[in-house]
Design an enzyme around this catalytic site. Sequence first.
Site: not given
Length: 435
Positions: A144, A265
């Site tokens: 999870h 970026s």
Amino acid sequence: MIPRYSRPEMASLWEPQTRFRIWFEIEAHACDAMAEIGIVPKAAVEIIWAKGKHLDFDVARIDAIEKVTKHDVIAFLTYLADEIGPEARFLHLGMTSSDLLDTCLAVQLSRAADLLIKDLDGLLKALKRRALEHKMTPSIGRSHGIHAEPVTFGLKLAEAYAEFSRARARLVAARAEIATCAISGAVGTFANIDPRVEDYVARKLSLTPEPASTQIIPRDRHAMFFATLGVVASSVERLATEIRHLQRTEVLEAEEYFSEGQKGSSAMPHKRNPVLSENLTGLARLVRGMALPAMEDVALWHERDISHSSVERVIGPDATIALDFALTRLADVIDKLVVYPENMKKNLEALGGLIHSQRVLLALTQKGLARERAYTLVQRNAMPVWRGEGNFLDLLKKDADVKAVLSDGELESLFDLGYHLKHVDYIFNRVFGES
């Protein structure tokens, strides 16, 4: 598929020049077979091969003819008649367009599968090398997305190796099923063409005759082929997603290789993003999305219609080219993956020993406590640690109910990382065989 995601060898399989070459070979092999059984003059077949074997097909001219005929196969045959001469009248004798189109598609998909299998071999090689390299590199296992119990980074890669080994086996099976020839004429009855022609063409092209074609090869074969590509793509996405998670700043257990001069970026010079894995996730979605229309192609009208044709003209090239690119890119990502064992160690220790909670639980039950009682004792000491209020082992040692059952020495022995890794060799032997 756009050039950005295309590799030359796979892309070339779907170029018009390749398609017309395969079409010619199907027609010429059919003539060979008819010559052997006395339907076509052998001298005419010799001329057909001599004039067509090395022909550089004029794609623009064939396209121009098709604009008039509105039929691609007739345009091709018209072009061949101009290039070959009177002997071209023996081409396509008793055949229908689907004999040519479907058999050609079978050749293209078979060859595409061969390239994809080769891609998988390259990926498997990279996975095996890195798995062995990090066989005993401890890392935290997660369920999870939450810290669970220790594994090794090598085990993660071994699991991927096992998955892509299954992918390879499925693709081999899909290739065998799609490598099917149909030269059975209109509505598949062989009324105007001898079945021996189909057998001959199939042998020459390393295909298997379709046992019962209609006017086409049944599309359940194609559905299975593209569904297999979709499953392989899903495995690509699963591994790419794992890498993306491991590269997150808060985790940083592994990251894609960042080459000199690379920019992450346009706005933030510090960024190093998992762009290759994200790209692989997107490509997997594309390939998987092409499985559904292939399944919808199975239900055609009666002996044939052409509702499948437009679908296959797109998904044939696009699915195989995209998956070819993805598998090759993934192999490169794994090969160059930067691994940070020190961060794995730090993450293992991040929860103050909670990763050993199951061992404590089991030890308490083996000492005679009911499982529910043992669970309560372990959990009440675990929750403060989860909130950042102490160390799990220290709290257990201070818990009177726990101390009544387990000594300090016994508790300490339960916090052994090696305990979790004792069967790594066993798993590796199952995946890779005895080394």
